[in-house]
Design a protein around this motif. Structure first.
Motif, mmCIF file in Angstrom:
data_model
loop_
_atom_site.group_PDB
_atom_site.id
_atom_site.type_symbol
_atom_site.label_atom_id
_atom_site.label_comp_id
_atom_site.label_asym_id
_atom_site.label_seq_id
_atom_site.Cartn_x
_atom_site.Cartn_y
_atom_site.Cartn_z
ATOM 1 N N VAL A 163 73.649 -19.539 27.335
ATOM 2 C CA VAL A 163 72.324 -18.963 27.568
ATOM 3 C C VAL A 163 72.202 -17.563 26.969
ATOM 4 O O VAL A 163 71.207 -17.251 26.291
ATOM 5 C CB VAL A 163 72.022 -18.934 29.079
ATOM 6 C CG1 VAL A 163 70.723 -18.187 29.362
ATOM 7 C CG2 VAL A 163 71.954 -20.351 29.640
ATOM 8 N N LEU A 175 69.205 -25.955 28.983
ATOM 9 C CA LEU A 175 70.553 -26.015 29.535
ATOM 10 C C LEU A 175 70.706 -27.236 30.418
ATOM 11 O O LEU A 175 69.900 -27.469 31.320
ATOM 12 C CB LEU A 175 70.853 -24.755 30.350
ATOM 13 C CG LEU A 175 72.224 -24.764 31.012
ATOM 14 C CD1 LEU A 175 73.318 -24.525 29.993
ATOM 15 C CD2 LEU A 175 72.297 -23.753 32.132
ATOM 16 N N TRP A 202 63.249 -21.032 28.041
ATOM 17 C CA TRP A 202 64.455 -21.540 28.698
ATOM 18 C C TRP A 202 64.079 -22.557 29.778
ATOM 19 O O TRP A 202 63.023 -22.472 30.393
ATOM 20 C CB TRP A 202 65.280 -20.402 29.316
ATOM 21 C CG TRP A 202 64.528 -19.633 30.379
ATOM 22 C CD1 TRP A 202 63.688 -18.590 30.200
ATOM 23 C CD2 TRP A 202 64.543 -19.895 31.793
ATOM 24 N NE1 TRP A 202 63.151 -18.173 31.394
ATOM 25 C CE2 TRP A 202 63.671 -18.951 32.402
ATOM 26 C CE3 TRP A 202 65.200 -20.812 32.600
ATOM 27 C CZ2 TRP A 202 63.459 -18.913 33.781
ATOM 28 C CZ3 TRP A 202 64.981 -20.773 33.981
ATOM 29 C CH2 TRP A 202 64.122 -19.825 34.540
#
Length: 480
Positions: A163, A175, A202
């Protein structure tokens, strides 16, 4: 009532239409439940990441650095809470869990610093007549969205190593945490949500393993960063030959104790470090000591000390501050280790200590006379088992260390600087540690292996380079 943890979809909390349980490896108690994203939600996350990529790449460095600084600070503030969570989902002793949080704090700090100082380079092109009046600026730009696939053994720090570099270079990341240990990654999501990172940059998606092939194949995810077994890693690489794939895979790490490392203090230090780092995560580390290769002149004295130090490792409840070795991640993992040791013994190996299993816990074990045709001689045990090997010379020690399909790191106990540089030249590994076990890793240094240990490098700056490519700007008509 048991908490069901939501996941993070394009920077916001979300729930799917099912869940799975996370249980404590030590006693089987329920730690929590985790919501599973639907196929539609996974598609939403990928689409959001792809859409966010151009704007995120153009985000000012100070924005990305500030977010990374914030994560580092908040991880430090929540160290004890997160360490307890790591222990609960992973089973590693609390003292090692605290160390893992500390390392993640450093990873995000390093990423913030690198985000600020990544400037590219310039070059004059008038070194040849055809380049008169030309000047080049070389900068790095993200290759695209990163798919980060993390393992269970370091559920926070190995997530951080995917990350943090992605954010530092402005590459959106999706992720996928390990099914056994998703909770640490979800807490990291809580902290990321406190930042001003753009929506879509993200996601943390606890996607079941069986649904990963479609995500791996998605052309909108041109970078895959995988940490895990060599079997799965190479299956991923072979399935997407046109993608950029970084693989951090297995090891069969050797600690070499050479003839000049012979004083009482030397052997005491080597035995302590070997015993500690053969067992420190229940042996569930790619660079834990699996093989001890000792010169015949020091073998007997070293072996006695190693056995004593291994026997002194405190086992039990990983939440106890005094415990050195906790359970493996689950009972099946312990049963596999048990079967491998039994295979070695059946073929002639001798157990010097350990060799017993209780549930998910396997006793710290030392073997001697390990047969070359045993599974333990060639594969990564990923458990608290080490083997002792006697050699007659430095040449033999190096040859024995290289006699492995893996090549991640090696530790060489020697005082001879010439031998140290020779080890650096001859050992077929990604890292050589002199005067200590092979298990040392500083999170800013390049980390990775050769042979079946993978391709590419982690370590914040090196992962940033892996996630980006050079783009040249040529200026014409410049009076230099």
């Amino acid at each position: 009532m048991t908490t069901t943890h939501e996941f993070w979809l394009a920077g916001r909390k979300a729930s799917g239409d099912g869940d799975f349980e996370v249980r404590h490896p030590y006693d089987g108690s329920l730690v929590g439940k985790v919501s599973v994203p639907t196929d539609a939600q996974v598609e939403e996350a990928v689409a959001a990441a792809a859409a966010a990529a151009p704007a995120f790449a153009a985000t000012p460095a100070h924005v990305r650095a500030a977010a990374l600084d914030h994560v580092s600070k908040r991880l430090a503030e929540r160290t004890e809470e997160i360490a307890r969570l790591i222990t609960a989902e992973n089973g590693k002793p609390i003292k090692w869990a605290r160390g893992e949080v500390g390392r993640a704090v450093s990873v995000f700090r390093w990423a913030a610093e690198e985000a600020r100082r990544t400037n590219g380079e310039t070059m004059r092109l008038d070194t040849d007549p055809g380049g008169t009046g030309r000047f080049a600026v070389v900068r790095r730009f993200p290759k695209g969205v990163v798919l980060g696939i993390a393992p269970f053994n370091f559920p926070l720090n190995l997530v951080a190593h995917k990350v943090a570099p992605a954010i530092a270079v402005g590459a959106p990341i999706i992720l996928k945490p390990a099914p056994a240990t998703p909770l640490s990654a979800l807490v990291l999501g809580e902290i990321l949500a406190e930042t001003e990172l753009p929506a879509g940059s993200w996601s943390v998606l606890p996607v079941p393993n069986e649904k990963m092939p479609a995500l791996v194949q998605d052309k909108r995810l041109p970078i895959i960063s995988f940490t895990g077994s060599d079997k799965v890693g190479y299956q991923i690489m072979d399935s997407v030959p046109r993608k950029h794939v970084t693989l951090e895979l297995g090891g069969n790490a050797a600690a070499l104790v050479l003839a000049d490392w012979s004083s009482e203090a030397d052997l005491e230090w080597a035995a302590t470090r070997i015993a500690t780092f053969a067992n420190y995560q229940g042996g569930q580390s790619c660079i834990s000591v699996q093989r001890v290769i000792a010169d015949a002149s020091v073998y007997d004295a070293l072996a006695e000390k190693v056995v004593a130090k291994v026997q002194a490792q405190v086992t039990g409840d990983p939440s106890d501050d005094s415990v050195d070795v906790g359970p493996l991640v689950d009972e099946n993992a312990a049963k596999r280790v048990e079967a491998w040791v039994e295979d070695a013994v059946a073929k002639g190996a001798k157990i010097l200590t350990g060799g017993t299993r209780e549930g998910a816990a396997y006793a710290p074990t030392v073997l001697a006379e390990l047969p070359a045709d045993s599974i333990l001689a060639t594969a990564e045990v990923f458990g608290p088992v080490l083997s002792l090997h006697r050699v007659e010379s430095t040449e033999d020690a190096f040859a024995e260390a290289n006699n492995s399909a893996f090549g991640l790191q090696a530790g060489v106990f020697t005082h001879d600087v010439q031998v140290a540089f020779r080890a650096h030249r001859e050992l077929q590994v990604g890292g050589v540690v002199i005067g200590d076990a092979p298990s040392y890793r500083a999170d800013q240094m390049p980390y990775g292996g050769v042979k079946d240990s993978g391709v590419g490098r982690e370590g914040v700056r090196y992962a940033m380079e892996d996630f980006t490519y050079e783009r040249v700007l040529v200026l014409t008509g410049i009076d230099l």
